[in-house]
Design a protein around this motif. Structure first.
Motif, short mmCIF file in Angstrom:
data_model
loop_
_atom_site.label_atom_id
_atom_site.label_comp_id
_atom_site.label_asym_id
_atom_site.label_seq_id
_atom_site.Cartn_x
_atom_site.Cartn_y
_atom_site.Cartn_z
N UNK A 19 0.83 -1.20 0.00
CA UNK A 19 0.00 0.00 0.00
C UNK A 19 0.87 1.26 0.00
N UNK A 20 1.91 1.27 0.83
CA UNK A 20 2.81 2.42 0.90
C UNK A 20 3.47 2.68 -0.44
N UNK A 21 3.73 1.62 -1.20
CA UNK A 21 4.38 1.75 -2.50
C UNK A 21 3.37 1.98 -3.63
N UNK A 22 2.09 2.09 -3.26
CA UNK A 22 1.01 2.29 -4.23
C UNK A 22 0.98 1.17 -5.26
N UNK A 23 1.17 -0.06 -4.77
CA UNK A 23 1.25 -1.22 -5.65
C UNK A 23 0.03 -2.13 -5.53
N UNK A 24 -1.05 -1.63 -4.93
CA UNK A 24 -2.26 -2.44 -4.77
C UNK A 24 -3.36 -1.93 -5.67
N UNK A 25 -4.21 -2.83 -6.16
CA UNK A 25 -5.40 -2.39 -6.89
C UNK A 25 -6.29 -1.57 -5.95
N UNK A 26 -7.12 -0.72 -6.52
CA UNK A 26 -7.95 0.20 -5.73
C UNK A 26 -8.77 -0.50 -4.66
N UNK A 34 -8.62 0.79 5.55
CA UNK A 34 -9.55 0.53 6.66
C UNK A 34 -8.84 -0.23 7.78
N UNK A 35 -8.01 -1.20 7.41
CA UNK A 35 -7.29 -1.95 8.44
C UNK A 35 -6.30 -1.06 9.18
N UNK A 36 -5.54 -0.25 8.44
CA UNK A 36 -4.54 0.62 9.07
C UNK A 36 -5.20 1.57 10.07
N UNK A 37 -6.40 2.01 9.74
CA UNK A 37 -7.11 2.93 10.65
C UNK A 37 -7.38 2.29 12.01
N UNK A 38 -7.43 0.96 12.06
CA UNK A 38 -7.76 0.29 13.32
C UNK A 38 -6.59 -0.49 13.92
N UNK A 39 -5.41 -0.45 13.31
CA UNK A 39 -4.28 -1.25 13.79
C UNK A 39 -3.08 -0.34 14.07
N UNK A 42 0.26 -1.41 12.29
CA UNK A 42 0.30 -1.07 10.87
C UNK A 42 0.39 0.44 10.67
N UNK A 43 -0.21 1.21 11.55
CA UNK A 43 -0.07 2.67 11.46
C UNK A 43 1.39 3.07 11.62
N UNK A 44 2.07 2.47 12.62
CA UNK A 44 3.49 2.78 12.83
C UNK A 44 4.33 2.32 11.65
N UNK A 45 4.00 1.15 11.11
CA UNK A 45 4.75 0.65 9.96
C UNK A 45 4.59 1.58 8.77
N UNK A 46 3.38 2.04 8.53
CA UNK A 46 3.13 2.96 7.43
C UNK A 46 3.86 4.28 7.64
N UNK A 47 3.86 4.79 8.87
CA UNK A 47 4.59 6.03 9.18
C UNK A 47 6.08 5.85 8.94
N UNK A 48 6.61 4.68 9.23
CA UNK A 48 8.03 4.39 9.01
C UNK A 48 8.34 4.30 7.52
#
Length: 131
Positions: A19-26, A34-39, A42-48
């Motif tokens: 997702x961070x690399x924008x490599x997922x279909x829409x 939705x998952x990142x919003x509740x985990x 994963x929020x920390x991983x995305x921030x990193x």
């Protein structure tokens, strides 16, 4: 002492990276959002990952791509380490776009569209004598 950093990564961590690399279909991207919003993990991983991915903008784009055998070996190795099934990247198929006459004597061949940034890449062909 057991901290959150010592805990196993979330099982969605690979999707967060994609997702961070924008490599997922829409559709998949929306599910990961939705998952990142509740985990919190994963929020920390995305921030990193964000500053790392943002730094890619300055990389040259004309680099050679890895061979499919390398991608297969890497997918198998990751699967062995995580205990999951190998996830191969989707096969890329290039279809030569058709030329479209957009005005008398002017034809375009649309190569790529980035609707998010309102950009297109295209070839333009002018017939002799057209201005």
């Amino acid at each position: 002492m057991n901290s959150d950093l010592d805990a196993k990564p979330c099982r969605h961590s690979a999707q967060v990276c994609a997702y961070a690399m924008q490599a997922l279909p829409a559709g998949e991207a929306a599910a990961v959002e939705a998952h990142v919003a509740s985990c919190s993990r994963c929020q920390r991983e995305l921030e990193t990952l964000r500053p790392i991915v943002d730094s890619f903008v300055s990389w040259p784009t004309d680099l050679l791509r890895p061979s499919s055998s390398l991608q297969g070996r890497l997918a198998s190795r990751i699967a062995a380490e995580t205990g999951g099934d190998p996830v191969m990247p989707p096969a890329r198929q290039w279809i030569v776009p058709e030329w479209e006459e957009v005005a008398p004597g002017i034809s375009c061949q649309l190569l790529a569209t980035d609707t998010e940034r309102h950009r297109v890449s295209m070839l333009v062909r002018l017939m002799p004598g057209v201005a």
